[in-house]
Design a protein around this motif. Structure first.
Motif, PDB file in Angstrom:
ATOM      1  N   TYR A 173       7.128   1.519   4.733  1.00  0.00           N
ATOM      2  CA  TYR A 173       8.407   2.133   3.782  1.00  0.00           C
ATOM      3  C   TYR A 173       7.000   3.086   2.410  1.00  0.00           C
ATOM      4  CZ  TYR A 173       4.126  -1.110   1.691  1.00  0.00           C
ATOM      5  OH  TYR A 173       3.452  -2.202   1.390  1.00  0.00           O
ATOM      6  N   GLY A 174       6.310   3.140   2.536  1.00  0.00           N
ATOM      7  CA  GLY A 174       5.925   4.171   1.659  1.00  0.00           C
ATOM      8  C   GLY A 174       5.406   4.595   0.798  1.00  0.00           C
ATOM      9  N   ASP A 175       7.168   3.981   0.005  1.00  0.00           N
ATOM     10  CA  ASP A 175       6.760   3.837  -1.302  1.00  0.00           C
ATOM     11  C   ASP A 175       6.630   2.389  -2.367  1.00  0.00           C
ATOM     12  OD1 ASP A 175       7.549   3.695  -4.716  1.00  0.00           O
ATOM     13  OD2 ASP A 175       8.490   5.246  -4.466  1.00  0.00           O
ATOM     14  N   ASN A 176       5.101   2.042  -2.990  1.00  0.00           N
ATOM     15  CA  ASN A 176       5.108   0.799  -2.517  1.00  0.00           C
ATOM     16  C   ASN A 176       5.390   0.136  -3.840  1.00  0.00           C
ATOM     17  OD1 ASN A 176       3.362   2.382  -4.274  1.00  0.00           O
ATOM     18  ND2 ASN A 176       1.300   1.045  -3.133  1.00  0.00           N
ATOM     19  N   PHE A 177       5.669   1.286  -4.867  1.00  0.00           N
ATOM     20  CA  PHE A 177       6.290   0.892  -6.520  1.00  0.00           C
ATOM     21  C   PHE A 177       7.535   0.490  -6.085  1.00  0.00           C
ATOM     22  CE2 PHE A 177       3.376   3.366  -8.387  1.00  0.00           C
ATOM     23  CZ  PHE A 177       2.335   2.514  -9.297  1.00  0.00           C
ATOM     24  N   THR A 180       0.882  -0.592  -0.225  1.00  0.00           N
ATOM     25  CA  THR A 180      -0.097   0.214   0.113  1.00  0.00           C
ATOM     26  C   THR A 180       0.799   1.589   0.114  1.00  0.00           C
ATOM     27  OG1 THR A 180      -1.729   0.767   1.050  1.00  0.00           O
ATOM     28  CG2 THR A 180      -0.565  -0.120   2.586  1.00  0.00           C
ATOM     29  N   GLU A 181       0.227   2.123   0.064  1.00  0.00           N
ATOM     30  CA  GLU A 181       1.102   3.732  -0.421  1.00  0.00           C
ATOM     31  C   GLU A 181       0.397   4.507   0.653  1.00  0.00           C
ATOM     32  OE1 GLU A 181       1.111   7.671  -3.232  1.00  0.00           O
ATOM     33  OE2 GLU A 181       0.392   6.135  -3.997  1.00  0.00           O
ATOM     34  N   HIS A 182       1.588   4.610   1.517  1.00  0.00           N
ATOM     35  CA  HIS A 182       1.187   5.917   3.035  1.00  0.00           C
ATOM     36  C   HIS A 182       1.924   6.691   2.864  1.00  0.00           C
ATOM     37  CE1 HIS A 182      -2.952   4.776   3.689  1.00  0.00           C
ATOM     38  NE2 HIS A 182      -2.226   3.900   3.868  1.00  0.00           N
ATOM     39  N   HIS A 183       1.967   7.923   3.423  1.00  0.00           N
ATOM     40  CA  HIS A 183       3.427   8.722   3.684  1.00  0.00           C
ATOM     41  C   HIS A 183       3.039   9.755   5.087  1.00  0.00           C
ATOM     42  CE1 HIS A 183       4.277   7.954  -0.354  1.00  0.00           C
ATOM     43  NE2 HIS A 183       2.690   8.756  -0.962  1.00  0.00           N
ATOM     44  N   PHE A 184       4.583   9.748   5.414  1.00  0.00           N
ATOM     45  CA  PHE A 184       4.388  10.935   6.929  1.00  0.00           C
ATOM     46  C   PHE A 184       4.216  10.656   7.719  1.00  0.00           C
ATOM     47  CE2 PHE A 184       4.003  13.682   2.555  1.00  0.00           C
ATOM     48  CZ  PHE A 184       5.440  13.073   2.474  1.00  0.00           C
ATOM     49  N   SER A 185       3.026  10.183   8.069  1.00  0.00           N
ATOM     50  CA  SER A 185       1.992   9.651   8.760  1.00  0.00           C
ATOM     51  C   SER A 185       2.666   8.781   9.756  1.00  0.00           C
ATOM     52  CB  SER A 185       0.398   9.520   8.741  1.00  0.00           C
ATOM     53  OG  SER A 185       0.381   7.604   8.097  1.00  0.00           O
TER      54      SER A 185
END
Length: 355
Positions: A52-56, A42-47
């Motif tokens: 890992y943030g960057d799923n790609f 999945t993609e999640h940022h900052f929280s």
């Protein structure tokens, strides 16, 4: 029934980040080597909700190590947070690196701290998602012989003169999915003949949603092979926890829910003006703020026999692919490992024999 391991471990700070990413890598490879069919990211940022943030990028790293044929599901990428040209390029490059074993799911997201960090307005997330998806699909369909494609989002604009490079592995681009928690979203997804990703519902509601989705697939004109493939790899996501007894599993998991609820409140409350419960529910559906509802709708917990029985309820509802989180709620690696290995040893064989 097919299973993917869903990677979305939370972090409490920089001191945990590297060990968590290393643990997720190991657990993903262990699960797929043991018989899991796929890896979902999945993609999640900052929280702190996703380390890992960057799923790609993480999927590309795992694609070179996982067993051949492992299916990668991005659940999801958030189009309003991306430049659409770069997003198109990343979709196709990852399709090549996974040798075509990829489904890219999309959703609007909406975490206020994530949108704020990217300079976006979560209040416009749905309109911007659909607009950016139109740009993405037009870019992926463009050939060098076509007229230049002029595009613009709220924040950027450009002109594509040639084409998106690289092409997909054996097609113009990988197949897409939409993650949605509504029947109207399932109907939209079926009309596009995309895969359906959903979560946080009980089997009866999922059965209804699957019927809406399948009927919409057929109404779209999809042939039987396409319908069968979409139903095979559409996905229901759950948070899973196994212990030797169901009583022990329930005791253990309530501590996790308390930690998850506290973290969620901080994440949604950090941006002034976006703290209300209505916005939170529109983004996440049921949440650990209501632990009983979350346990009932979003989780499968218990001893191995109980977990097997719960999965069979979803199988009876028509679900053929489930993605399971084993590492969440600030679990230690040892706790997540113990739950995952119980699943591999005592639950997975019951379904592998029938696959």
């Amino acid at each position: 029934m097919r299973f993917s391991i869903y990677l979305n471990a939370q972090t409490r700070g920089p001191h945990e980040d590297v060990p968590i990413v290393e643990t997720l890598t190991r657990q993903a490879l262990e699960a797929t080597s043991a018989g899991f069919h796929g890896i979902a990211l999945t993609e999640h940022h900052f929280s702190g909700y996703n380390t890992y943030g960057d799923n790609f990028m993480f999927a590309a790293h795992l694609a070179g190590q996982a067993p051949r044929g492992t299916k990668f599901s991005l659940a999801v990428a958030v189009p309003p947070l991306h430049n659409p040209m770069r997003l198109a390029q990343k979709c196709n490059l990852l399709d090549v690196l996974t040798r075509g074993e990829l489904i890219v799911g999309f959703a609007a997201g909406g975490s206020p701290v994530e949108y704020a960090g990217m300079g976006r307005d979560p209040g416009e997330r749905h309109a911007e998602m659909f607009h950016n998806l139109e740009i993405l699909e037009a870019a992926l369909a463009k050939t060098p012989e076509d007229p230049p494609l002029k595009w613009h989002t709220t924040f950027e604009e450009g002109v594509l003169h040639t084409r998106i490079m690289p092409a997909g592995f054996h097609r113009a681009h990988p197949p897409f999915a939409r993650a949605t928690q509504s029947d109207s979203g399932a109907e939209w997804t079926g009309r596009r003949a995309w895969y359906l990703f959903t979560a946080r519902e009980k089997p009866a509601a999922i059965a209804d949603r699957w019927r809406v989705y399948e009927q919409s697939l057929r109404d779209s004109g999809a042939d039987e092979a396409t319908v069968a493939d979409r139903l095979e790899w559409s996905m229901v996501q759950k948070q899973v926890y196994l212990a030797e007894t169901t009583e022990q599993a329930e005791r253990d998991i309530r501590d996790r829910l308390t930690l998850m609820a506290e973290h969620q409140r901080r994440s949604f409350g950090v941006v002034s003006g976006l703290r209300d419960a209505k916005h939170m529910r529109s983004v996440v559906g049921v949440s650990p703020q209501n632990p009983e509802e979350f346990l009932d709708h979003a989780m499968i917990i218990g001893d191995p026999e109980t977990v097997r029985d719960r999965i069979r309820e979803y199988e009876a509802a028509g679900v053929q692919h489930m993605a399971f989180l084993f590492n969440y709620g600030f679990m230690s690696a040892e706790t997540a490992d113990r739950s995952l290995r119980l699943f591999i040893d005592e639950v997975l064989p019951s379904f592998a024999e029938r696959t």
